[in-house]
Design a protein around this motif. Structure first.
Motif, short mmCIF file in Angstrom:
data_model
loop_
_atom_site.label_atom_id
_atom_site.label_comp_id
_atom_site.label_asym_id
_atom_site.label_seq_id
_atom_site.Cartn_x
_atom_site.Cartn_y
_atom_site.Cartn_z
N MET A 16 -46.45 13.02 37.08
CA MET A 16 -46.22 14.38 36.61
C MET A 16 -45.62 15.24 37.70
SD MET A 16 -49.69 15.00 34.39
CE MET A 16 -49.32 16.73 34.16
N SER A 17 -46.04 15.06 38.96
CA SER A 17 -45.50 15.86 40.06
C SER A 17 -44.04 15.54 40.31
CB SER A 17 -46.32 15.61 41.33
OG SER A 17 -46.13 14.29 41.80
N LEU A 18 -43.66 14.27 40.02
CA LEU A 18 -42.26 13.90 40.22
C LEU A 18 -41.35 14.50 39.16
CD1 LEU A 18 -42.39 10.11 41.22
CD2 LEU A 18 -41.79 12.06 42.68
N PHE A 19 -41.83 14.59 37.93
CA PHE A 19 -40.96 14.95 36.82
C PHE A 19 -41.39 16.23 36.11
CE2 PHE A 19 -40.69 10.30 37.28
CZ PHE A 19 -39.34 10.19 37.54
N ALA A 20 -42.32 17.00 36.72
CA ALA A 20 -42.74 18.24 36.11
C ALA A 20 -41.57 19.23 36.07
CB ALA A 20 -43.90 18.84 36.89
N GLN A 21 -41.38 19.81 34.91
CA GLN A 21 -40.26 20.75 34.75
C GLN A 21 -40.59 22.06 35.46
OE1 GLN A 21 -39.62 21.14 30.57
NE2 GLN A 21 -39.22 18.97 30.25
N PRO A 22 -39.64 22.61 36.22
CA PRO A 22 -39.90 23.87 36.92
C PRO A 22 -39.89 25.04 35.96
CG PRO A 22 -37.63 23.20 37.24
CD PRO A 22 -38.30 22.08 36.49
N VAL A 23 -40.56 26.10 36.37
CA VAL A 23 -40.53 27.38 35.66
C VAL A 23 -40.03 28.42 36.65
CG1 VAL A 23 -41.87 29.15 34.47
CG2 VAL A 23 -42.41 26.73 34.11
N LEU A 137 -29.66 39.10 31.58
CA LEU A 137 -29.26 38.25 32.70
C LEU A 137 -30.05 36.95 32.68
CD1 LEU A 137 -27.61 37.80 35.27
CD2 LEU A 137 -29.42 38.97 36.54
N SER A 138 -31.38 37.08 32.50
CA SER A 138 -32.22 35.89 32.39
C SER A 138 -33.60 36.32 31.90
CB SER A 138 -32.35 35.18 33.73
OG SER A 138 -33.28 34.10 33.64
N PRO A 139 -34.24 35.49 31.08
CA PRO A 139 -35.66 35.75 30.80
C PRO A 139 -36.48 35.36 32.03
CG PRO A 139 -34.99 33.69 29.77
CD PRO A 139 -33.75 34.29 30.37
N LEU A 140 -37.60 36.02 32.21
CA LEU A 140 -38.52 35.69 33.30
C LEU A 140 -39.93 35.66 32.73
CD1 LEU A 140 -37.14 37.78 36.31
CD2 LEU A 140 -36.88 35.34 35.89
N PRO A 141 -40.60 34.54 32.75
CA PRO A 141 -40.15 33.28 33.34
C PRO A 141 -39.09 32.58 32.49
CG PRO A 141 -42.27 32.99 32.27
CD PRO A 141 -41.98 34.46 32.23
N LEU A 142 -38.26 31.77 33.17
CA LEU A 142 -37.23 30.97 32.51
C LEU A 142 -37.71 29.52 32.49
CD1 LEU A 142 -34.37 30.46 31.35
CD2 LEU A 142 -33.59 30.20 33.73
N GLU A 143 -37.73 28.94 31.29
CA GLU A 143 -38.15 27.55 31.14
C GLU A 143 -37.03 26.72 30.54
OE1 GLU A 143 -41.75 27.29 28.94
OE2 GLU A 143 -42.87 28.67 30.22
N PHE A 144 -37.02 25.44 30.90
CA PHE A 144 -36.06 24.49 30.34
C PHE A 144 -36.19 24.46 28.82
CE2 PHE A 144 -35.44 19.95 29.03
CZ PHE A 144 -34.05 19.95 29.14
N GLY A 145 -35.06 24.53 28.12
CA GLY A 145 -35.05 24.52 26.68
C GLY A 145 -34.90 25.90 26.05
N PHE A 146 -34.92 26.95 26.86
CA PHE A 146 -34.76 28.31 26.32
C PHE A 146 -33.39 28.45 25.65
CE2 PHE A 146 -32.67 32.40 27.13
CZ PHE A 146 -33.49 33.25 26.40
N THR A 147 -33.36 29.06 24.47
CA THR A 147 -32.10 29.38 23.78
C THR A 147 -32.22 30.75 23.14
OG1 THR A 147 -32.83 28.34 21.71
CG2 THR A 147 -31.60 26.96 23.25
N ALA A 175 -30.56 22.38 31.38
CA ALA A 175 -30.75 21.33 32.37
C ALA A 175 -31.62 21.83 33.52
CB ALA A 175 -29.40 20.85 32.91
N TRP A 176 -32.29 20.90 34.18
CA TRP A 176 -33.00 21.21 35.42
C TRP A 176 -32.95 19.98 36.33
CZ3 TRP A 176 -37.26 18.49 37.24
CH2 TRP A 176 -37.91 17.67 36.32
N GLY A 177 -33.02 20.25 37.63
CA GLY A 177 -32.97 19.15 38.57
C GLY A 177 -32.66 19.63 39.97
#
Length: 358
Positions: A16-23, A137-147, A175-177
């Motif tokens: 999970m620590s390797l592939f946890a999606q950032p926020v 400009l951006s939502p905060l928090p911004l999560e992967f998959g936001f549309t 995308a994230w990475g």
């Protein structure tokens, strides 16, 4: 049994620590004690078709010849110290962007969980641009998959055409990475926010009715280690149509060179250069040559570099200290916009000019 369960749990947590999606929360948003230095490069050859989870964007090998000469420094300043602060009383943050060409102010407001742009101002303009409706400009928090898709009024001001058009923005955190930039900079846990904008409107002019369509695609790369986007890719195309009843005839198309503005640590030493060189470039536009007229205080030697808008270096020369007039031939250049960078040991200035062929 307990040891076995503990081992399995440890492996699961490690995965999970390797592939946890950032926020993305931008904890450094508004920090007035930090400066961010950026370079800009032509981005036509970059591969932006990478999306999904745990990807790698490798921009570390950008062709040095594609990097523009100017440096941009971004810093947050107190809103009360920004120009026209009385018109932007709701601004929570003001991001100042200083380059060789201009000084711009971005007025930002945090509305709940949404960071909005409420206005812009460029030094030298008579008035700022005040948006009838704030632009995300951006939502905060911004999560992967936001549309999200939004349509807001937009004040269009170009070539003496001033009108309110409809601006449609489509956002997707697709995308994230890991982001790799020149100068050995690697930024993990980066989210890419794609923003597609379309401005579409019809204007009555002395020459007739025209339709203006502007399409822009931007990719913002965001990280919690920085208070601003660490990289921004932009491409834009504008098309003007002549409206003849039900028929629309394309008149002009203006595709802009895609660019990548990216965070750079090697550019920070350029802040030590002064920008007070007294020089006038004329004629502008030109066809066969440009003249440089210097003030009496120009005592140091200068190197001049001539770039096109892809960042390609076309010409290099030297101007000796004490020179008051210098001429550079341009008859072999194609029509278009160019940049002339003047650099000495203590001074630096970049001058844009336009070559117009007969």
């Amino acid at each position: 049994m307990l040891k076995r369960f503990t081992l399995i749990l440890s492996i699961a947590l490690f995965g999970m620590s390797l592939f946890a999606q950032p926020v993305i929360t931008l904890p450094l948003l508004g920090d007035e004690n930090r400066d961010y230095t950026f370079r800009t490069a032509a981005a036509g050859d970059l591969n932006l078709n990478i999306s999904g989870s745990n990807v790698v964007w490798d921009f570390s090998n950008i062709d040095p010849d594609s990097i523009f000469p100017e440096i941009t420094v971004q810093q947050f300043i107190p809103p009360s110290e920004a120009p026209f602060s009385n018109l932007f009383s709701d601004a929570d943050f003001v991001l100042k962007e200083s380059s060789d060409f201009s000084v711009d102010y971005n007025y930002l407001e945090l509305q709940g969980d949404r960071l909005m742009v409420i206005g812009l101002y460029t030094e030298g303009d008579t008035f700022p641009a005040i948006f009838p409706e704030p632009v995300l400009l951006s939502p905060l928090p911004l999560e992967f998959g936001f549309t999200e898709t939004e349509t807001v009024p937009f004040v269009f001001d170009l070539l003496d055409i001033v009108d309110t058009f409809q601006l449609t923005n489509t956002y997707e955190a697709d995308a994230w990475g890991e982001l790799r930039l020149p100068d050995g900079i690697t930024i993990a846990n980066t989210i890419r926010l794609e923003a597609k904008s379309e401005i579409d409107g019809i204007v009555d002019t002395d020459e007739g009715t025209i339709r203006i369509v502007i399409d822009q695609t931007s990719y913002l790369f965001l990280s919690n280690d920085y208070g601003v986007p660490v990289a921004t890719y932009s491409s834009q195309k504008a098309t003007i149509f002549l409206v003849l009843g039900p028929i629309q005839v394309p008149l002009f198309e203006f595709p802009a060179q895609p660019t990548l503005e990216y965070y750079s640590v090697l550019g920070t030493n350029v802040q030590e250069f002064a920008n007070d060189l007294e020089v006038t470039l004329f004629p502008n536009p030109t066809s066969d040559y440009i003249n440089l007229s210097f003030g009496e205080d120009m005592v140091e030697d200068f190197v001049y570099e001539l770039f096109d808008l892809t960042g390609k270096l076309l010409l290099v020369g030297k101007i000796s200290g004490g020179t008051t007039f210098h001429q550079i031939e341009t008859q072999n250049l194609n029509g278009g916009m160019y940049l002339l960078a003047l650099t000495s040991e203590v001074n630096r200035k970049v001058l844009p000019f336009f070559v117009k062929k007969k």
